[in-house]
Design an enzyme around this catalytic site. Structure first.
Site, PDB file in Angstrom:
ATOM      1  N   HIS A   5     -12.842 103.629   9.447  1.00  0.00           N
ATOM      2  CA  HIS A   5     -12.167 104.835   8.997  1.00  0.00           C
ATOM      3  C   HIS A   5     -12.730 105.203   7.624  1.00  0.00           C
ATOM      4  CE1 HIS A   5      -9.297 107.713   7.717  1.00  0.00           C
ATOM      5  NE2 HIS A   5      -8.680 106.908   6.876  1.00  0.00           N
TER       6      HIS A   5
ATOM      7  N   ASN B  92     -11.816 112.331   3.914  1.00  0.00           N
ATOM      8  CA  ASN B  92     -10.948 111.579   4.819  1.00  0.00           C
ATOM      9  C   ASN B  92     -10.366 112.559   5.840  1.00  0.00           C
ATOM     10  OD1 ASN B  92      -8.925 110.163   6.092  1.00  0.00           O
ATOM     11  ND2 ASN B  92      -8.073 109.286   4.212  1.00  0.00           N
TER      12      ASN B  92
ATOM     13  N   CYS C  18      -3.947 107.741   9.889  1.00  0.00           N
ATOM     14  CA  CYS C  18      -5.400 107.469   9.835  1.00  0.00           C
ATOM     15  C   CYS C  18      -5.845 106.435  10.865  1.00  0.00           C
ATOM     16  CB  CYS C  18      -5.800 107.017   8.436  1.00  0.00           C
ATOM     17  SG  CYS C  18      -5.549 108.313   7.214  1.00  0.00           S
TER      18      CYS C  18
HETATM   19  O1  UT7 Z   1      -6.699 107.072   4.853  1.00  0.00           O
HETATM   20  C1  UT7 Z   1      -5.472 106.556   4.568  1.00  0.00           C
HETATM   21  C2  UT7 Z   1      -5.545 105.532   3.570  1.00  0.00           C
HETATM   22  N1  UT7 Z   1      -5.730 106.092   2.247  1.00  0.00           N
HETATM   23  C3  UT7 Z   1      -6.545 105.476   1.423  1.00  0.00           C
HETATM   24  O2  UT7 Z   1      -7.196 104.538   1.816  1.00  0.00           O
HETATM   25  C4  UT7 Z   1      -6.581 105.895  -0.003  1.00  0.00           C
HETATM   26  C5  UT7 Z   1      -6.497 104.675  -0.848  1.00  0.00           C
HETATM   27  N2  UT7 Z   1      -6.550 104.932  -2.276  1.00  0.00           N
HETATM   28  C6  UT7 Z   1      -7.669 105.377  -2.874  1.00  0.00           C
HETATM   29  O3  UT7 Z   1      -8.670 105.660  -2.251  1.00  0.00           O
HETATM   30  C7  UT7 Z   1      -7.667 105.420  -4.389  1.00  0.00           C
HETATM   31  O4  UT7 Z   1      -6.517 104.768  -4.870  1.00  0.00           O
HETATM   32  C8  UT7 Z   1      -7.727 106.858  -4.939  1.00  0.00           C
HETATM   33  C9  UT7 Z   1      -9.096 107.446  -4.698  1.00  0.00           C
HETATM   34  C10 UT7 Z   1      -6.643 107.708  -4.327  1.00  0.00           C
HETATM   35  C11 UT7 Z   1      -7.525 106.814  -6.462  1.00  0.00           C
HETATM   36  O5  UT7 Z   1      -8.483 105.954  -7.067  1.00  0.00           O
HETATM   37  P1  UT7 Z   1      -8.014 104.841  -8.104  1.00  0.00           P
HETATM   38  O6  UT7 Z   1      -9.234 104.203  -8.626  1.00  0.00           O
HETATM   39  O7  UT7 Z   1      -7.004 103.970  -7.408  1.00  0.00           O
HETATM   40  O8  UT7 Z   1      -7.372 105.705  -9.246  1.00  0.00           O
HETATM   41  P2  UT7 Z   1      -5.870 105.692  -9.781  1.00  0.00           P
HETATM   42  O9  UT7 Z   1      -4.933 106.244  -8.771  1.00  0.00           O
HETATM   43  O10 UT7 Z   1      -5.584 104.318 -10.324  1.00  0.00           O
HETATM   44  O11 UT7 Z   1      -5.977 106.708 -10.967  1.00  0.00           O
HETATM   45  C12 UT7 Z   1      -6.809 106.452 -12.107  1.00  0.00           C
HETATM   46  C13 UT7 Z   1      -6.739 107.657 -13.029  1.00  0.00           C
HETATM   47  C14 UT7 Z   1      -5.312 108.111 -13.304  1.00  0.00           C
HETATM   48  O12 UT7 Z   1      -5.247 108.512 -14.653  1.00  0.00           O
HETATM   49  P3  UT7 Z   1      -4.597 107.525 -15.757  1.00  0.00           P
HETATM   50  O13 UT7 Z   1      -3.194 107.285 -15.285  1.00  0.00           O
HETATM   51  O14 UT7 Z   1      -5.445 106.296 -15.709  1.00  0.00           O
HETATM   52  O15 UT7 Z   1      -4.715 108.331 -17.005  1.00  0.00           O
HETATM   53  C15 UT7 Z   1      -5.142 109.329 -12.415  1.00  0.00           C
HETATM   54  O16 UT7 Z   1      -4.198 110.250 -12.940  1.00  0.00           O
HETATM   55  O17 UT7 Z   1      -7.390 108.772 -12.426  1.00  0.00           O
HETATM   56  C16 UT7 Z   1      -6.523 109.906 -12.443  1.00  0.00           C
HETATM   57  N3  UT7 Z   1      -6.826 110.754 -11.309  1.00  0.00           N
HETATM   58  C17 UT7 Z   1      -7.800 111.673 -11.321  1.00  0.00           C
HETATM   59  N4  UT7 Z   1      -8.664 112.052 -12.281  1.00  0.00           N
HETATM   60  C18 UT7 Z   1      -9.548 113.024 -11.970  1.00  0.00           C
HETATM   61  C19 UT7 Z   1      -6.241 110.747 -10.075  1.00  0.00           C
HETATM   62  N5  UT7 Z   1      -6.821 111.676  -9.293  1.00  0.00           N
HETATM   63  C20 UT7 Z   1      -7.795 112.271 -10.044  1.00  0.00           C
HETATM   64  C21 UT7 Z   1      -8.732 113.269  -9.792  1.00  0.00           C
HETATM   65  N6  UT7 Z   1      -9.586 113.609 -10.779  1.00  0.00           N
HETATM   66  N7  UT7 Z   1      -8.820 113.893  -8.594  1.00  0.00           N
END
Ligand code: UT7
Length: 325
Positions: A252, A282, A115
Site C-alpha cells: 500500500h 495515497n 486503505c
Molecule cells: O494509508 C493509511 C495509513 N496512513 C498512513 O500510513 C500515514 C501515516 N503517517 C504518516 O505518513 C506521517 O505521520 C505524516 C506524513 C502524516 C506526517 O509525518 P511526520 O514525520 O509523522 O510528521 P509529524 O506529524 O510528526 O509533524 C511534524 C511537523 C509538525 O510541526 P511541529 O509540531 O513539529 O511544529 C506538523 O505540524 O510537521 C508539521 N506538518 C507539516 N509541515 C509542512 C504537518 N503537515 C505538514 C505539511 N507541511 N503538510
C-alpha cells in the site's frame, strides 16, 4: 492433489486526468514541496473531475482489466469493490459498476476496510471462488478521497489522491504446489481500539453528513511498520516462503518512509519494491492495484513471479497476500 486457486488473468487501472502538484498545494496551505517529499515521498496526485464518481473510475479500471485479461464482461459473476468513498451511502457502488459493464447476473458488493480494502477484497473474492459458488471475479479498489479531505488541513490534504485499479480472478484447478499460479495465501487483521486515530468525522448514522478525514499521522506511523511486518511474516510462515522468494513487493502506497522501513525490516531488497506513491499519493484501496498495474505494464512483473501485497489503514485494519502471477 489438485486444488482450486484464484488465478489472476489480467489487471487494469485508471487515473483522473487532473494532476495536483506539491507546488500547487503549497499555494493553498502552509506547506512546501520539500516537506511533502521528505516526509512522504509524494510529488503529485490525481484528482477526479467534477461529476466524476468512484464508480466511474472503477468502471474504467475494470474495462482495462477485462481487456488485459482478454475475457468478456459477461463471464464475470462476482464483483467486489473496495472503497471508502462510495458514490452514495447506498446502493453499493459495485452495482453501478456491474450495471456500467452491462452485467446483470451474479453478485456485486462493496467492501470497506479503508486503505486495506484491496487486500480484504482480494481475500474475500478468493474465498468465494474457492468455495465453488462463483467462477470469475473482478476485484477493484477505487477511491475519490479528494471528496472527503479537509483542504485547509495541511496534515492530511497533501497525502491523498484519487484513482482505481482492478484485477480479474479466475477459479482454476492447480496442482496444489508452492509453484501454483494464483492467490497462495491471505491474512487479514483488525483492531478497533485504534479507530479514532484515522477516521472520517461524519456518516449517515452519526451526523447525517459525509464528514472529513481526520488522522493522527504520527500515531498511525508508529504502528504501521510493526503491523505490516507481522502479517507478512504470517504469509511467509503459511507458505514456507521467505523474503528471498519474493520477486516483487507491492505495498500500500501511503508513505515512502513506511514502505522503506518495512522492506528493510523484512530484508526485502530495495530493487524489488514497487513504488508509485511519488506520482499517485495515497489512493487508499486503489493504491495496490494501481502499483501492481504499473509494474505489469512496464514489464517488471512477469508470469510466474511471486508478488507480496500488504496494506495497513483506518480501523486499524491490515493484511497481506502472496500471489503467483
Ligand atoms: O494509508 C493509511 C495509513 N496512513 C498512513 O500510513 C500515514 C501515516 N503517517 C504518516 O505518513 C506521517 O505521520 C505524516 C506524513 C502524516 C506526517 O509525518 P511526520 O514525520 O509523522 O510528521 P509529524 O506529524 O510528526 O509533524 C511534524 C511537523 C509538525 O510541526 P511541529 O509540531 O513539529 O511544529 C506538523 O505540524 O510537521 C508539521 N506538518 C507539516 N509541515 C509542512 C504537518 N503537515 C505538514 C505539511 N507541511 N503538510
Amino acid at each position: 492433489m489438485t486444488m482450486t486457486r484464484s488465478v489472476v488473468l489480467g489487471c487494469g487501472s485508471y487515473l483522473p486526468e487532473k494532476v495536483l502538484t506539491n507546488a500547487e498545494l503549497a499555494a493553498k496551505v502552509d506547506t512546501s514541496d520539500e516537506w511533502i517529499v521528505q516526509r512522504t515521498g509524494i510529488r503529485e496526485r490525481h484528482i477526479a473531475a467534477e461529476g466524476e464518481f468512484t464508480s466511474h473510475l472503477a468502471i474504467k479500471a475494470a474495462q482495462a482489466a477485462l481487456a488485459d485479461a482478454g475475457v468478456d464482461a459477461q463471464s464475470i459473476d462476482l464483483i467486489v469493490l473496495a472503497t471508502s468513498t462510495p458514490d452514495n451511502t447506498f446502493p453499493a457502488s459495485a452495482v453501478a459498476v456491474q450495471n456500467g459493464l452491462g452485467i446483470n447476473h451474479g453478485a456485486a458488493f462493496d467492501l470497506q476496510a479503508v486503505c486495506s480494502g484491496f487486500v480484504f477484497a482480494l481475500a474475500t473474492a478468493d474465498s468465494l471462488l474457492r468455495s465453488g459458488n462463483f467462477r470469475r471475479a473482478l476485484v477493484i479498489g477505487a477511491e475519490t478521497f479528494s471528496r472527503i479531505l479537509d483542504w485547509s488541513d495541511r496534515g492530511t490534504c497533501v497525502l491523498f489522491g484519487d484513482g482505481a485499479g482492478a484485477i480479474v480472478l479466475d477459479a482454476q484447478q492447480q496442482p496444489g504446489a508452492p509453484s501454483d499460479r494464483g492467490v497462495l495465501t491471505t491474512h487479514l487483521r483488525s483492531d478497533g481500539r485504534h479507530k479514532a486515530k484515522l477516521f472520517v468525522d461524519g456518516g449517515p448514522s452519526s451526523t447525517q453528513t459525509v464528514g472529513h478525514l481526520r488522522m493522527e499521522g504520527r500515531e498511525v506511523f508508529k504502528h504501521a511498520v510493526g503491523m505490516i511486518t507481522d502479517v507478512i511474516v504470517d504469509a511467509f510462515n503459511a507458505t514456507g516462503t521467505s523474503a528471498e522468494d519474493v520477486d516483487w513487493f507491492i505495498p500500500h502506497q501511503a508513505n515512502k518512509r513506511i514502505i522503506d522501513a518495512s522492506a528493510h525490516k523484512l530484508h526485502i531488497a530495495p530493487q524489488k519494491v514497487v513504488l508509485t506513491v511519488d506520482r499517485h499519493g495515497n489512493t487508499s484501496a486503489a493504491s495496490i492495484p494501481l502499483a501492481l498495474c504499473t509494474a505489469v505494464a512496464d514489464g517488471r512483473v512477469k508470469r510466474g513471479d511471486l508478488l507480496l501485497l500488504e496494506a495497513m489503514g483506518g480501523g486499524f485494519t491490515w493484511g497481506s497476500a502472496l500471489v503467483r502471477w
